[in-house]
Motif scaffolding. Structure first.
Motif, short mmCIF file in Angstrom:
data_model
loop_
_atom_site.label_atom_id
_atom_site.label_comp_id
_atom_site.label_asym_id
_atom_site.label_seq_id
_atom_site.Cartn_x
_atom_site.Cartn_y
_atom_site.Cartn_z
N LYS A 233 0.85 -1.19 0.00
CA LYS A 233 0.00 0.00 0.00
C LYS A 233 0.89 1.25 0.00
N PHE A 234 0.36 2.33 -0.58
CA PHE A 234 1.14 3.56 -0.74
C PHE A 234 0.36 4.73 -0.16
N SER A 235 1.06 5.56 0.65
CA SER A 235 0.44 6.74 1.26
C SER A 235 1.56 7.61 1.84
N ASP A 236 1.29 8.92 1.94
CA ASP A 236 2.26 9.86 2.51
C ASP A 236 2.14 9.80 4.03
N LEU A 237 3.13 9.20 4.68
CA LEU A 237 3.08 8.99 6.13
C LEU A 237 3.87 10.06 6.90
N ASN A 238 4.85 10.71 6.28
CA ASN A 238 5.67 11.73 6.98
C ASN A 238 5.38 13.15 6.51
N ASN A 239 4.31 13.32 5.75
CA ASN A 239 3.83 14.63 5.32
C ASN A 239 4.88 15.41 4.51
N ASP A 240 5.59 14.73 3.61
CA ASP A 240 6.55 15.40 2.72
C ASP A 240 6.05 15.47 1.29
N GLY A 241 4.83 15.05 1.04
CA GLY A 241 4.22 15.13 -0.28
C GLY A 241 4.57 13.99 -1.19
N LYS A 242 5.30 12.98 -0.72
CA LYS A 242 5.68 11.84 -1.56
C LYS A 242 5.04 10.58 -0.95
N PRO A 243 4.45 9.77 -1.80
CA PRO A 243 3.83 8.53 -1.27
C PRO A 243 4.89 7.55 -0.80
N ASP A 244 4.70 7.05 0.40
CA ASP A 244 5.60 6.05 0.97
C ASP A 244 5.02 4.64 0.75
N MET A 245 5.87 3.64 0.83
CA MET A 245 5.45 2.25 0.57
C MET A 245 5.36 1.49 1.89
N VAL A 246 4.24 0.78 2.08
CA VAL A 246 4.01 -0.01 3.29
C VAL A 246 3.82 -1.48 2.85
N VAL A 247 4.65 -2.38 3.43
CA VAL A 247 4.56 -3.82 3.15
C VAL A 247 3.77 -4.47 4.30
N LEU A 248 2.67 -5.15 3.97
CA LEU A 248 1.80 -5.78 4.96
C LEU A 248 1.90 -7.30 4.84
N TYR A 249 2.08 -7.98 6.00
CA TYR A 249 2.16 -9.45 6.03
C TYR A 249 1.87 -9.92 7.46
N LYS A 261 13.76 9.50 -5.22
CA LYS A 261 14.43 8.72 -6.24
C LYS A 261 14.28 7.21 -6.00
N SER A 262 14.11 6.82 -4.71
CA SER A 262 14.00 5.42 -4.34
C SER A 262 13.31 5.32 -2.98
N PHE A 263 13.33 4.14 -2.41
CA PHE A 263 12.72 3.91 -1.09
C PHE A 263 13.82 3.47 -0.11
N ARG A 264 13.66 3.91 1.13
CA ARG A 264 14.58 3.53 2.20
C ARG A 264 13.75 3.17 3.44
N LEU A 265 14.38 2.42 4.37
CA LEU A 265 13.70 2.07 5.61
C LEU A 265 13.58 3.29 6.51
N SER A 266 12.50 3.35 7.27
CA SER A 266 12.28 4.48 8.18
C SER A 266 13.25 4.41 9.35
N THR A 267 13.58 5.56 9.89
CA THR A 267 14.48 5.66 11.03
C THR A 267 13.66 5.59 12.32
N GLN A 268 14.41 5.51 13.44
CA GLN A 268 13.75 5.44 14.74
C GLN A 268 13.04 6.74 15.07
N ALA A 269 13.59 7.87 14.61
CA ALA A 269 12.97 9.17 14.89
C ALA A 269 11.65 9.33 14.15
N GLU A 270 11.50 8.63 13.03
CA GLU A 270 10.27 8.75 12.24
C GLU A 270 9.18 7.76 12.66
N GLN A 271 9.49 6.86 13.59
CA GLN A 271 8.55 5.81 13.94
C GLN A 271 7.27 6.33 14.58
N ASP A 272 7.39 7.35 15.46
CA ASP A 272 6.19 7.84 16.15
C ASP A 272 5.19 8.45 15.18
N GLY A 273 5.68 9.30 14.27
CA GLY A 273 4.79 9.92 13.29
C GLY A 273 4.19 8.88 12.35
#
Length: 283
Positions: A233-249, A261-273
């Motif tokens: 699923k894709f949605s803007d989770l950090n409010n930067d205007g770019k859709p982020d990718m969520v893997v569900l399992y 340009k690509s996707f990266r794993l979220s950091t610990q500081a971004e986990q709460d938001g």
């Protein structure tokens, strides 16, 4: 049968029919007749009572029974007047009372009396009452078996539905506009696959196979996790205007942040938001 009368003597009838007896017995009878004593004459047409009773007892295979004193009195009685007004002596035939077990002749056939045996009460053996815990144990066992059967059926049905939707190995495909090499207006194509319990995501940026990128996901360790489906699923989770990718399992999620340009794993500081955004979206 009438008897012949004579003033001098009485000739008794013999056993043979129409043949008077001549002889010494006639003189004796004549003297008796003269003296005024009437000699009883046995009738030739029927035997005496003792003969009848003895014949019946011999027929039954038993010895004749000695009659009682009252029976003897009844056997020989003087009765009535004769056919011509003379006193004649007759012999009554006396039949003993028949017991229920004796054999009697009725209309030429033998009829045996049957003693009725009293009815016997049959005792019906009933099983003793079972205790309460026995029925409780049976109910719990049946409930457990029913739950196992339903669980097995539900698991089989869920696996069958996943086979229809995701196939084997479990594969999920979707298109999304994420801003990666999409100048030609072609959205990017994504493939999520569970290959031997390894989750992988393949991105074709702008739909170009030459721009393919592979993102390695988590590894599953349970033996049955090979059939776990994976969704994207894709949605803007950090409010930067770019859709982020969520893997569900398996009810879990893995977030990849879109950097343009690509996707990266979220950091610990971004986990709460990110957690708040996921709760808001219901993922």
């Amino acid at each position: 049968m009438p008897t012949l009368e004579s003033t001098e003597r009485i000739a008794p009838k013999s056993i043979l029919r129409h043949r008077p007896i001549e002889g010494g017995s006639g003189n004796k009878n004549a003297s008796d007749s003269v003296a005024g004593i009437v000699t009883p004459v046995p009738r030739a047409s029927r035997p005496s009572g003792e003969v009848v009773v003895a014949a019946e007892q011999q027929e039954r295979g038993a010895m004749p029974k000695e009659p009682s004193q009252e029976g003897r009195r009844m056997q020989e009685t003087a009765a009535g007047q004769g056919h011509h007004g003379k006193d004649t002596a007759t012999r009554h035939m006396v039949y003993m009372d028949l017991l229920p077990t004796r054999v009697t002749r009725v209309e030429g056939a033998l009829r045996r009396s049957v003693r009725h045996q009293p009815r016997q009460l049959v005792k019906v053996h009933t099983a003793p009452a079972r205790p309460f815990w026995f029925y409780l144990l049976i109910g719990m066992t049946c409930t457990l078996l029913l739950w196992m059967v339903l669980s097995t059926a539900a698991g089989w049905f869920s696996t069958w539905m996943d086979d229809l939707h995701y196939g084997r190995p479990r594969t999920f495909q979707t298109d999304a506009r994420v801003g990666h090499n999409e100048q030609g207006g072609q959205p990017s194509h994504f493939i999520a696959i569970n290959l031997h319990r390894h989750i992988e995501v393949i991105e074709f940026a702008g739909g170009d196979p030459a721009q393919a990128r592979i993102f390695m996901g988590p590894e599953l360790y349970h033996a049955s996790d090979e059939l776990v489906p994976v969704e994207l699923k894709f949605s803007d989770l950090n409010n930067d205007g770019k859709p982020d990718m969520v893997v569900l399992y398996q009810g879990q999620h893995l977030v990849y942040i879109n950097d343009g340009k690509s996707f990266r794993l979220s950091t610990q500081a971004e986990q709460d938001g990110i957690e708040q955004a996921l709760q808001r979206l219901g993922w």
